[in-house]
Design a protein around this motif. Structure first.
Motif, PDB file in Angstrom:
ATOM      1  N   LEU A  26       0.817  -1.215   0.000  1.00 52.46           N
ATOM      2  CA  LEU A  26       0.000   0.000   0.000  1.00 52.46           C
ATOM      3  C   LEU A  26       0.855   1.272   0.000  1.00 52.46           C
ATOM      4  O   LEU A  26       0.323   2.378  -0.070  1.00 52.46           O
ATOM      5  N   GLY A  27       2.173   1.101   0.134  1.00 53.16           N
ATOM      6  CA  GLY A  27       3.057   2.265   0.236  1.00 53.16           C
ATOM      7  C   GLY A  27       2.894   2.963   1.577  1.00 53.16           C
ATOM      8  O   GLY A  27       3.063   4.185   1.688  1.00 53.16           O
ATOM      9  N   TYR A  28       2.555   2.199   2.599  1.00 54.93           N
ATOM     10  CA  TYR A  28       2.355   2.748   3.937  1.00 54.93           C
ATOM     11  C   TYR A  28       3.608   2.541   4.791  1.00 54.93           C
ATOM     12  O   TYR A  28       4.482   1.736   4.455  1.00 54.93           O
ATOM     13  N   ILE A  29       3.635   3.232   5.937  1.00 56.03           N
ATOM     14  CA  ILE A  29       4.730   3.044   6.895  1.00 56.03           C
ATOM     15  C   ILE A  29       4.395   1.838   7.769  1.00 56.03           C
ATOM     16  O   ILE A  29       3.246   1.673   8.179  1.00 56.03           O
ATOM     17  N   TYR A  30       5.394   1.020   8.045  1.00 55.52           N
ATOM     18  CA  TYR A  30       5.191  -0.101   8.968  1.00 55.52           C
ATOM     19  C   TYR A  30       5.884   0.202  10.293  1.00 55.52           C
ATOM     20  O   TYR A  30       7.049   0.583  10.316  1.00 55.52           O
ATOM     21  N   ILE A  31       5.162   0.063  11.381  1.00 58.37           N
ATOM     22  CA  ILE A  31       5.765   0.250  12.711  1.00 58.37           C
ATOM     23  C   ILE A  31       5.529  -0.986  13.573  1.00 58.37           C
ATOM     24  O   ILE A  31       4.401  -1.425  13.772  1.00 58.37           O
ATOM     25  N   ASP A  32       6.648  -1.495  14.100  1.00 63.09           N
ATOM     26  CA  ASP A  32       6.661  -2.673  14.961  1.00 63.09           C
ATOM     27  C   ASP A  32       6.636  -2.169  16.415  1.00 63.09           C
ATOM     28  O   ASP A  32       7.683  -1.795  16.947  1.00 63.09           O
ATOM     29  N   SER A  33       5.460  -2.138  17.022  1.00 61.29           N
ATOM     30  CA  SER A  33       5.394  -1.562  18.378  1.00 61.29           C
ATOM     31  C   SER A  33       6.083  -2.464  19.400  1.00 61.29           C
ATOM     32  O   SER A  33       6.606  -1.988  20.405  1.00 61.29           O
ATOM     33  N   GLY A  34       6.121  -3.786  19.133  1.00 56.32           N
ATOM     34  CA  GLY A  34       6.814  -4.707  20.038  1.00 56.32           C
ATOM     35  C   GLY A  34       8.302  -4.360  20.143  1.00 56.32           C
ATOM     36  O   GLY A  34       8.911  -4.509  21.203  1.00 56.32           O
ATOM     37  N   ALA A  35       8.872  -3.876  19.030  1.00 57.65           N
ATOM     38  CA  ALA A  35      10.296  -3.506  19.036  1.00 57.65           C
ATOM     39  C   ALA A  35      10.553  -2.385  20.046  1.00 57.65           C
ATOM     40  O   ALA A  35      11.628  -2.306  20.644  1.00 57.65           O
ATOM     41  N   MET A  36       9.547  -1.534  20.243  1.00 55.28           N
ATOM     42  CA  MET A  36       9.716  -0.411  21.181  1.00 55.28           C
ATOM     43  C   MET A  36       9.752  -0.937  22.624  1.00 55.28           C
ATOM     44  O   MET A  36      10.564  -0.492  23.434  1.00 55.28           O
ATOM     45  N   TYR A  37       8.878  -1.902  22.938  1.00 51.83           N
ATOM     46  CA  TYR A  37       8.910  -2.511  24.278  1.00 51.83           C
ATOM     47  C   TYR A  37      10.211  -3.296  24.462  1.00 51.83           C
ATOM     48  O   TYR A  37      10.796  -3.315  25.548  1.00 51.83           O
TER      49      TYR A  37
END
Ligand code: DC
Length: 226
Positions: A26-37
């Motif tokens: 979709l040309g969207y941004i992917y964010i891995d919230s688990g990576a932040m924890y």
């Protein structure tokens, strides 16, 4: 229309694989919230804030403002990588030491508040696919598409086992299954933002689905909402 896509679910059921592929399509941004924890957990481990398996919450509260988490695109792979105070920690946050401590860190209220604020800021413009545990319920309750992913524990353990063995990490199937079921239990029973399916989430059980089938399932739902 530009939408927000929330992908929540149990540990190791392939959320990030699907989320990344959907974002790419979709040309969207992917964010891995688990990576932040995981990055906060790594900070705790490195700064003597875990004693005998217990997080020093007061110590962490005093230092939380020193923790800066960002995602930067690797120009060679074009993939987002996790940075902790300007250091690339993308690989280190996947280690078993971090995996074993991340759930106790993720139950701490002030940690969640800080990370949810950061996640909302990242999603302010929409056009984002974020995966985690509380994205559809807490971070983006208004998300146009919410997916709740799951798979049988044995299937998830086998996949994680194969992945770690391929990387040369020495583990047993028993350890993996235990880590996974422990995390499911802590994540689902914690007082703040437990893992639960949002009322308006669509379930994707991928025990018997290929990557292509999962991608097609989510993309169809996403395109209906664009
Ligand atoms: O998705 P993951 O396995 O990398 O996540 C690591 C841990 O972080 C997981 O055990 C629970 C926690 N987590 C959370 O509490 N909320 C999120 N939105 C994402 C992850």
């Amino acid at each position: 229309m530009t939408i927000t896509i929330a992908i929540d679910g149990h540990s190791s059921c392939g959320k990030s694989t699907v989320a990344k592929e959907v974002a790419k399509e979709l040309g969207y941004i992917y964010i891995d919230s688990g990576a932040m924890y995981r990055a906060v957990t790594l900070y705790c481990l490195r700064n003597d804030l875990v004693k005998e398996g217990v997080v020093d919450e007061d110590g962490l509260l005093r230092q939380i403002h020193n923790i800066r988490i960002e995602f930067r695109k690797n120009p060679e792979t074009n993939k987002n990588e996790t940075y902790l105070n300007d250091e690339n920690v993308e690989d280190e946050i996947r280690n078993p030491e971090v995996a074993n401590m991340v759930s106790p860190v993720a139950v701490i209220g002030f940690v969640r508040e800080a990370l949810v604020e950061l996640q909302r800021e990242m999603g302010r413009m929409k056009g984002i696919v974020m995966d985690g545990r509380d994205i559809g319920t807490v971070v983006f309750p208004e998300a146009e598409l919410k997916i709740f992913m799951t798979a049988a524990p044995e299937v998830r353990a086998q996949r994680r086992y194969d992945e770690l063995i391929a990387k040369g990490v020495s583990v047993t199937m028993e350890e993996i299954l235990k880590n996974l079921t422990d995390r499911d239990r802590i994540d689902s029973t914690r007082a703040i933002s437990p893992l639960r399916q949002a009322d308006d989430a669509i379930v994707l059980d991928n025990s018997r689905l290929t990557r292509e089938q999962q991608l097609a399932f989510v993309l169809r739902l996403a395109r209906e909402r664009l």
